[in-house]
Design a protein around this motif. Structure first.
Motif, PDB file in Angstrom:
ATOM      1  N   ASP A   2      38.111  34.194  38.949  1.00 25.57           N
ATOM      2  CA  ASP A   2      37.095  34.222  39.971  1.00 25.57           C
ATOM      3  C   ASP A   2      36.328  35.494  40.093  1.00 25.57           C
ATOM      4  N   SER A   4      33.438  37.538  42.249  1.00 29.52           N
ATOM      5  CA  SER A   4      32.581  37.869  43.382  1.00 29.52           C
ATOM      6  C   SER A   4      31.797  39.164  43.308  1.00 29.52           C
ATOM      7  N   ARG A  23      38.870  38.562  39.836  1.00 30.73           N
ATOM      8  CA  ARG A  23      40.183  38.221  40.415  1.00 30.73           C
ATOM      9  C   ARG A  23      40.874  36.900  39.411  1.00 30.73           C
ATOM     10  N   LYS A  25      44.294  34.770  39.715  1.00 33.38           N
ATOM     11  CA  LYS A  25      45.450  34.000  40.472  1.00 33.38           C
ATOM     12  C   LYS A  25      46.568  34.010  39.836  1.00 33.38           C
TER      13      LYS A  25
END
Length: 352
Positions: A2, A4, A23, A25
């Motif tokens: 991810d 952002s 990121r 997870k």
């Protein structure tokens, strides 16, 4: 993965800074969480390229190969990266406040983590950046701040609180020395350690099992190289595997064999006068007390126009300045030694 962005409004109309955050997870909520950032001093890029290759491998592994959550900020200082003076990047100090970008992080107990991102409009851009970096880091268990020196071996600053547990990181990254800090500065990694040590306000913990906050010095500024970056990324992967954050069949920790010395045992060789410096010894060399280290030519062509500098004790040359025109009291070398230096040192970081 991810991706952002944290948007940091500038201090003048029409400016803003964008901070990319990557990121990954993890599949196991019980696995340690990791936060890694690079280039807090914007021109120090070995860590940025290391993370480029590490992220490539993390994407290949996919979620099934990643146990613990991993947050990566590969370029942690967009403000410093935009600072240039007569064509020279000025990424170590904020030109507005004259403050080192790796100093003046808030020293708060962990219970106050949420306050870091409250009322951000009350702070200038540099402080907003620092508060948001620290806020992200305090959500992790293992925090790595990737830097580099000038001309340098691979080494790290590690708070004594995390030693010797952190020897697995030193071994995985093939560090040639570790400097054990006293945790008394406001640098990023020490601000993280402070929050953990004072998780309960007023009660200091001396050991923090399962935690780690460290500054890694990835050689020198010019060591931005694909072979070195891939090697370091592999080393960091081995560390993550041994700690159970990524899955690997060969998750065995290596053994660190280099010196680990307190900051008091670091001799900083400084120029007594300005001039042209001639080095007689290189980084990585071990020298004995009295060995000739450098000659400074202070008055070229004149009788007595040079000064010779000698080793104050036995030790390993960790760093060397790349400048050849040096100023009075300018730092020339750092040497890791077996005994404390006779020079007085204030608690905290070695340099500004």
């Amino acid at each position: 993965m991810d991706v952002s962005e944290i948007i940091i409004p500038g201090d003048t109309p029409g400016t803003e800074w964008r901070l990319p955050v990557l990121r990954f997870k993890g599949s196991d909520p019980k696995a340690p969480k990791v936060y890694i950032q690079a280039a807090l001093h914007a021109g120090e890029l070995p860590g940025t390229v290391l993370l480029h290759f590490l992220c490539e491998r993390l994407r290949q592994e996919g979620q099934g190969g990643i146990a613990g959550d991993i947050t990566i900020v590969p370029q942690a200082n967009p403000i410093g990266a935009a600072q240039s003076h007569f064509g020279e990047l000025q990424g170590r100090f904020d030109l507005g406040s004259r403050t080192n970008f790796n100093r003046d992080f808030p020293l708060i107990p962990l219970v106050d983590r949420a306050t870091l991102t409250e009322d951000l409009d009350d702070y200038p851009a540099t402080d907003r950046l620092k508060r948001q970096l620290l806020h992200m880091a305090l959500g992790a268990d293992l925090v790595l701040d990737l830097h580099c020196d000038d001309e340098s071996l691979q080494y790290a600053y590690i708070d004594e609180t995390f030693w010797p547990e952190a020897a697995d990181l030193a071994a995985a990254l093939e560090m040639e020395a570790v400097l054990l800090s006293d945790g008394e500065s406001s640098a990023f990694e020490e601000a993280v350690g402070f929050a953990w040590k004072y998780e309960v306000p007023g009660e200091r913990q001396s050991r923090l099992p399962g935690k780690l906050s460290v500054t890694v010095e990835l050689r020198g500024k010019r060591d931005v190289d694909p072979i070195l970056a891939k090697r370091d990324a592999d080393g960091l992967w081995r560390f993550l595997a041994a700690r159970g954050i990524v899955n690997s069949e060969k998750a065995t920790a290596a053994v660190f064999s280099g010196p680990a010395v307190p900051l008091d045992n670091v001799e900083i060789i400084r120029a007594p006068e300005g001039g042209a410096v001639l080095f007689h010894r290189n980084i990585g060399e071990r020298m004995a007390e009295g060995d000739l280290l450098a000659t400074i030519v202070t008055r070229p062509g004149q009788p007595g126009g040079s000064i010779e500098l000698y080793a104050p004790q036995d030790g390993l040359i960790l760093t060397r300045t790349s400048d050849r025109l040096v100023r009075r009291r300018g730092d020339l070398m750092k040497i890791a030694c077996g005994s404390p230096s006779k020079a007085s040192r204030r608690a905290g970081a070695l340099e500004n």
